[in-house]
Design a protein around this motif. Structure first.
Motif, PDB file in Angstrom:
ATOM      1  N   ALA A   1       1.027  -1.242  -0.132  1.00  0.00           N
ATOM      2  CA  ALA A   1       0.122   0.001   0.211  1.00  0.00           C
ATOM      3  C   ALA A   1       1.017   1.277  -0.060  1.00  0.00           C
ATOM      4  O   ALA A   1       0.551   2.198  -0.908  1.00  0.00           O
ATOM      5  N   ARG A   2       2.106   1.473   0.931  1.00  0.00           N
ATOM      6  CA  ARG A   2       2.721   2.564   0.924  1.00  0.00           C
ATOM      7  C   ARG A   2       3.540   2.631  -0.387  1.00  0.00           C
ATOM      8  O   ARG A   2       3.579   3.698  -0.781  1.00  0.00           O
ATOM      9  N   GLU A   3       4.007   1.440  -0.913  1.00  0.00           N
ATOM     10  CA  GLU A   3       4.645   1.574  -2.244  1.00  0.00           C
ATOM     11  C   GLU A   3       3.951   2.052  -3.273  1.00  0.00           C
ATOM     12  O   GLU A   3       4.353   2.782  -3.977  1.00  0.00           O
TER      13      GLU A   3
ATOM     14  N   ALA B   1       7.789  12.954   0.488  1.00  0.00           N
ATOM     15  CA  ALA B   1       7.784  12.699   1.750  1.00  0.00           C
ATOM     16  C   ALA B   1       6.896  13.848   2.645  1.00  0.00           C
ATOM     17  O   ALA B   1       6.042  13.243   3.643  1.00  0.00           O
ATOM     18  N   TYR B   2       6.653  14.960   1.889  1.00  0.00           N
ATOM     19  CA  TYR B   2       5.595  16.105   2.664  1.00  0.00           C
ATOM     20  C   TYR B   2       4.263  15.457   2.600  1.00  0.00           C
ATOM     21  O   TYR B   2       3.716  15.535   3.354  1.00  0.00           O
ATOM     22  N   THR B   3       3.968  14.884   1.344  1.00  0.00           N
ATOM     23  CA  THR B   3       2.698  14.532   1.194  1.00  0.00           C
ATOM     24  C   THR B   3       2.005  13.332   1.782  1.00  0.00           C
ATOM     25  O   THR B   3       0.914  13.335   2.317  1.00  0.00           O
ATOM     26  N   LEU B   4       3.212  12.362   2.096  1.00  0.00           N
ATOM     27  CA  LEU B   4       2.964  11.265   2.930  1.00  0.00           C
ATOM     28  C   LEU B   4       3.310  11.361   4.324  1.00  0.00           C
ATOM     29  O   LEU B   4       2.950  10.236   5.221  1.00  0.00           O
ATOM     30  N   GLY B   5       3.893  12.351   4.584  1.00  0.00           N
ATOM     31  CA  GLY B   5       4.371  12.506   6.200  1.00  0.00           C
ATOM     32  C   GLY B   5       5.398  11.769   6.598  1.00  0.00           C
ATOM     33  O   GLY B   5       5.345  11.081   7.644  1.00  0.00           O
TER      34      GLY B   5
ATOM     35  N   THR C   1      13.101   7.530   3.898  1.00  0.00           N
ATOM     36  CA  THR C   1      12.034   6.295   3.737  1.00  0.00           C
ATOM     37  C   THR C   1      11.362   6.516   2.268  1.00  0.00           C
ATOM     38  O   THR C   1      11.229   5.443   1.709  1.00  0.00           O
ATOM     39  N   VAL C   2      11.335   7.664   1.964  1.00  0.00           N
ATOM     40  CA  VAL C   2      10.902   7.555   0.387  1.00  0.00           C
ATOM     41  C   VAL C   2      11.766   7.035  -0.493  1.00  0.00           C
ATOM     42  O   VAL C   2      11.334   6.263  -1.474  1.00  0.00           O
ATOM     43  N   LYS C   3      12.940   7.414  -0.249  1.00  0.00           N
ATOM     44  CA  LYS C   3      14.172   6.569  -1.253  1.00  0.00           C
ATOM     45  C   LYS C   3      14.009   5.109  -1.253  1.00  0.00           C
ATOM     46  O   LYS C   3      14.183   4.472  -2.112  1.00  0.00           O
ATOM     47  N   VAL C   4      13.864   4.824   0.078  1.00  0.00           N
ATOM     48  CA  VAL C   4      13.926   3.208   0.363  1.00  0.00           C
ATOM     49  C   VAL C   4      12.776   2.593  -0.462  1.00  0.00           C
ATOM     50  O   VAL C   4      12.804   1.697  -1.253  1.00  0.00           O
TER      51      VAL C   4
END
Length: 210
Positions: free
Chosen positions: A143-145, A162-166, A171-174
């Protein structure tokens, strides 16, 4: 599996003569006296094409073509008619018909049309399988991916995601790396191409963010 040529025509003598001709060329043939009968016995994932009369009692050829595009879109249609005109031919081709021939057509012309239709079936089948594989890959995302993927294909930068998902950029890069690995792509352009192929760009999808 050997392809099947489906002859749909209310003229019994024409059905019989055409079936004999095609059988003599080594083709597998099925005949139907109406569009309704053909749709009732519609083959399931069977390769082939349809030789379809334009005017018939019950469903007309164009009506059968329309239903076929919904029920079995991989199967090409070749119209054979003794009552055709330019407008009917143009309308049929616009609706996706492979060919539009007057009957009786010379055997060589008919066989060439069938060869083109069967080649078209193979192209459609290969494209259908490719899209199914892509959909399976995208469905494998968590779901997160899926959220990250949806923002990636909209051109968002890591910090924007990152801002949109908090979440943090790290973590976004991962997640971004995991998305690329699961999809088997090495660039943003390839990821966008997959999304476009399965029609995810520019519309809502089953996941948040896409």
């Amino acid at each position: 599996m050997k392809p099947v040529i489906h002859i749909v025509d209310d003229d019994e003598s024409f059905r019989t003569a055409t079936a004999r001709l095609l059988s003599a060329y080594g083709l597998k043939v099925e005949t139907y006296e109406s569009g309704d009968q053909f749709l009732d016995r519609l083959p399931d994932c069977e390769p082939g094409c349809v030789l379809l009369d334009l005017q018939m009692p019950g469903l007309s050829g164009p009506q059968v073509q329309h239903r076929l595009s919904e029920l079995a879109p991989l199967i090409p249609v070749v119209f054979l008619t003794g009552e055709g005109d330019i407008k009917a031919g143009v309308d049929a081709m616009k609706a996706g018909a492979q060919d539009f021939l007057e009957k009786p057509s010379p055997a060589a012309v008919l066989m060439e049309a069938i060869d083109r239709a069967l080649a078209q079936y193979e192209r459609r089948r290969a494209e259908h399988e490719r899209l199914q594989e892509l959909r399976t890959l995208v469905a494998s995302l968590s779901a997160r991916e899926a959220e990250v993927f949806g923002l990636i294909i909209r051109g968002k930068l890591n910090k924007q995601i990152a801002y949109t998902l908090g979440i943090s950029e790290r973590t976004v890069k991962v997640h971004r790396h995991q998305v690329m690995e699961k999809l088997g792509v090495g660039s943003l352009a390839e990821a966008v191409s997959i999304a476009a192929s399965i029609d995810l760009t520019g519309r809502s999808a089953p996941w948040p963010g896409i």
